[in-house]
Design an enzyme around this catalytic site. Structure first.
Site, PDB file in Angstrom:
ATOM      1  N   SER A  17       0.829  -1.197   0.000  1.00  0.00           N
ATOM      2  CA  SER A  17       0.000   0.000   0.000  1.00  0.00           C
ATOM      3  C   SER A  17       0.871   1.258   0.000  1.00  0.00           C
ATOM      4  O   SER A  17       1.652   1.465  -0.921  1.00  0.00           O
ATOM      5  CB  SER A  17      -0.955  -0.031   1.207  1.00  0.00           C
ATOM      6  OG  SER A  17      -1.952   0.968   1.094  1.00  0.00           O
TER       7      SER A  17
ATOM      8  N   GLU B 152      -2.494  -2.224  -8.164  1.00  0.00           N
ATOM      9  CA  GLU B 152      -3.652  -2.457  -7.294  1.00  0.00           C
ATOM     10  C   GLU B 152      -3.930  -1.174  -6.548  1.00  0.00           C
ATOM     11  O   GLU B 152      -3.125  -0.243  -6.541  1.00  0.00           O
ATOM     12  CB  GLU B 152      -3.392  -3.619  -6.334  1.00  0.00           C
ATOM     13  CG  GLU B 152      -2.322  -3.347  -5.291  1.00  0.00           C
ATOM     14  CD  GLU B 152      -2.836  -2.645  -4.029  1.00  0.00           C
ATOM     15  OE1 GLU B 152      -3.973  -2.918  -3.607  1.00  0.00           O
ATOM     16  OE2 GLU B 152      -2.105  -1.804  -3.487  1.00  0.00           O
TER      17      GLU B 152
ATOM     18  N   HIS C  36      -4.955  -5.200  -1.486  1.00  0.00           N
ATOM     19  CA  HIS C  36      -5.749  -5.012  -0.281  1.00  0.00           C
ATOM     20  C   HIS C  36      -6.825  -6.107  -0.168  1.00  0.00           C
ATOM     21  O   HIS C  36      -7.127  -6.781  -1.143  1.00  0.00           O
ATOM     22  CB  HIS C  36      -6.429  -3.642  -0.303  1.00  0.00           C
ATOM     23  CG  HIS C  36      -5.474  -2.494  -0.135  1.00  0.00           C
ATOM     24  ND1 HIS C  36      -4.676  -2.032  -1.163  1.00  0.00           N
ATOM     25  CD2 HIS C  36      -5.192  -1.724   0.948  1.00  0.00           C
ATOM     26  CE1 HIS C  36      -3.944  -1.015  -0.723  1.00  0.00           C
ATOM     27  NE2 HIS C  36      -4.224  -0.811   0.549  1.00  0.00           N
TER      28      HIS C  36
END
Length: 328
Positions: free
Chosen positions: A125, A226, A291
Site C-alpha cells: 500500500s 492495485e 488489499h
C-alpha cells in the site's frame, strides 16, 4: 532468511493499533523469527503543526524524522535481516527526504557481502513509496505483501491449525525462499510476457511521478497494479497520468491485483481495457495481491513470467516469480 533471524517492525506511515501490532508480531515469532518493534512505532501525531493529537484528524506514527530514524536504524543494523512495515495508510512519501541514502546503500552492500544475502524490505500500500525508492537507489528487490498490524494479525488461527492459507504460505515463501505462483482470474488481453516485476499501489506510483523517488519507466518490465477505495474515474485519471508521462512505454505486460472498494468490477475492467489494451501487451486481472482479506506476496524487481494461457486448470499459475534473490 532462517529461523531465529531478527526482523525489525517499523511504522513509516500511519499508526498501528497496539493489539493488532502485537498479534501480527506474534505470528512472525511463531514463524521462528525474532521480531523487535521500532522505537516510534506506536507514536501518534497529526498531519500538520505539532500540537495536541486529535482522533478526528488523520494521524501518523510519529514525526517524519522519527519515522525515518526507525526505518534507517533498522536497515543499517547488521543484526536485522528484514525490515517489516507495520501498516500502510499515509506518510511514507514524507520520510524519503529524511533518509541518508548513502548510509542505506552502504548497509545494503554490507549485508550482501556478509554472505547472508541482501536485506528484505516488506510492506504494501503506502509502502509502495519505499519500494520504488529502495529499488531505484539501492538496487535491491523488495517484498510487497501483508503487514503485521493488518492481515498478518489475523493469521494466528491458520498458523495454529496448520491448514493451507494462501496469504500465510505466500508470506512464508517470501521470507524464507521458495517459488511464488499466483493465479489470475481472467485476461483482458491474452498473451505471455516476462521481465522484472515493477509497480505497486497505483495512487502512490502516480504521486511519485516528477519526484526524485519515482520508479524508472516500465520498459521491459511486467507492471503490477492495485489500489483501494478509489472510484473508477480516479483510477482512469491516474492511468492517464502515467500514460501521458510515458511511464508505461515499452512495458512487457500488466498484472492487476485487488481493487477493493473501487466500484463496479465490470466498469473497472472496461477502464483497464480502454487505457491499457492499446499498449498491445498481455493484461491479466484478478491476481490475489493488494488489499483485502487475502493478500499474496510479490517480489518487486524479481524476474516474473505472466502467461494468460495458463488460465483454465484451477491451480494453474498465471503469474510466477523466481525464488527471491534480493538484487535487481
Amino acid at each position: 532468511m532462517r529461523p531465529g533471524d531478527r526482523i525489525a517492525v517499523v511504522a513509516p506511515s500511519g499508526p498501528a493499533e497496539p493489539a493488532r501490532l502485537e498479534a501480527g508480531c506474534a505470528v512472525l515469532r511463531d514463524l521462528g523469527l525474532d521480531a523487535v518493534v521500532g522505537k516510534h512505532a506506536l507514536d501518534r501525531v497529526n498531519l500538520g503543526s505539532p500540537g495536541p493529537v486529535r482522533d478526528d484528524w488523520h494521524r501518523l506514527a510519529g514525526g517524519d524524522a522519527d519515522r525515518a530514524a526507525d526505518l534507517q536504524a533498522a536497515w543499517c543494523d547488521p543484526r536485522v535481516r528484514a525490515v517489516i512495515c507495520a501498516r500502510g495508510g499515509y506518510g511514507a512519501t514524507r520520510v524519503l527526504d529524511h533518509l541518508d541514502w548513502d548510509a542505506l546503500s552502504a548497509a545494503a552492500e554490507a549485508s550482501a557481502a556478509s554472505g547472508g544475502g541482501p536485506k528484505i524490505l516488506h510492506g504494501s500500500s503506502d509502502v509502495t513509496a519505499l519500494h520504488a525508492a529502495f529499488g531505484t537507489r539501492l538496487s535491491v528487490t523488495t517484498s510487497f505483501g501483508p503487514m503485521p498490524a493488518g492481515v498478518i494479525a489475523d493469521l494466528g488461527p491458520a498458523l495454529s491449525d496448520g491448514g493451507p492459507d494462501g496469504t500465510l504460505d505466500g508470506l512464508r515463501a517470501a521470507l524464507f525462499g521458495g517459488p511464488v505462483a499466483l493465479p489470475g482470474t481472467h485476461a483482458l488481453r491474452p498473451g505471455r510476457a516476462e521481465g522484472p516485476l515493477t509497480g505497486g499501489t497505483l495512487s502512490l506510483l502516480a504521486a511519485l511521478l516528477g519526484t526524485p523517488y519515482a520508479p524508472p519507466p516500465a520498459a521491459g518490465r511486467i507492471v503490477f497494479l492495485e489500489d483501494v477505495a478509489e472510484a473508477p474515474y480516479r483510477i482512469d485519471r491516474m492511468l492517464v497520468q502515467l500514460l501521458q508521462a510515458g511511464w508505461f512505454d515499452g512495458a512487457a505486460g500488466i498484472a492487476l491485483g485487488s481493487w477493493r472498494d473501487c466500484g463496479d468490477p465490470a466498469e473497472l475492467d472496461s477502464v483497464f481495457a480502454a487505457r491499457l489494451g492499446p499498449l498491445g501487451v498481455p493484461v491479466l486481472a484478478g491476481v490475489p495481491a493488494g488489499h483485502g482479506p487475502h493478500q499474496r506476496t510479490l517480489e518487486l524487481g524479481a524476474f516474473a513470467v505472466l502467461d494468460t494461457t495458463a488460465l483454465g486448470p484451477p491451480d494453474a499459475a498465471a503469474l510466477t516469480l523466481r525464488a527471491p534473490g534480493g538484487a535487481r
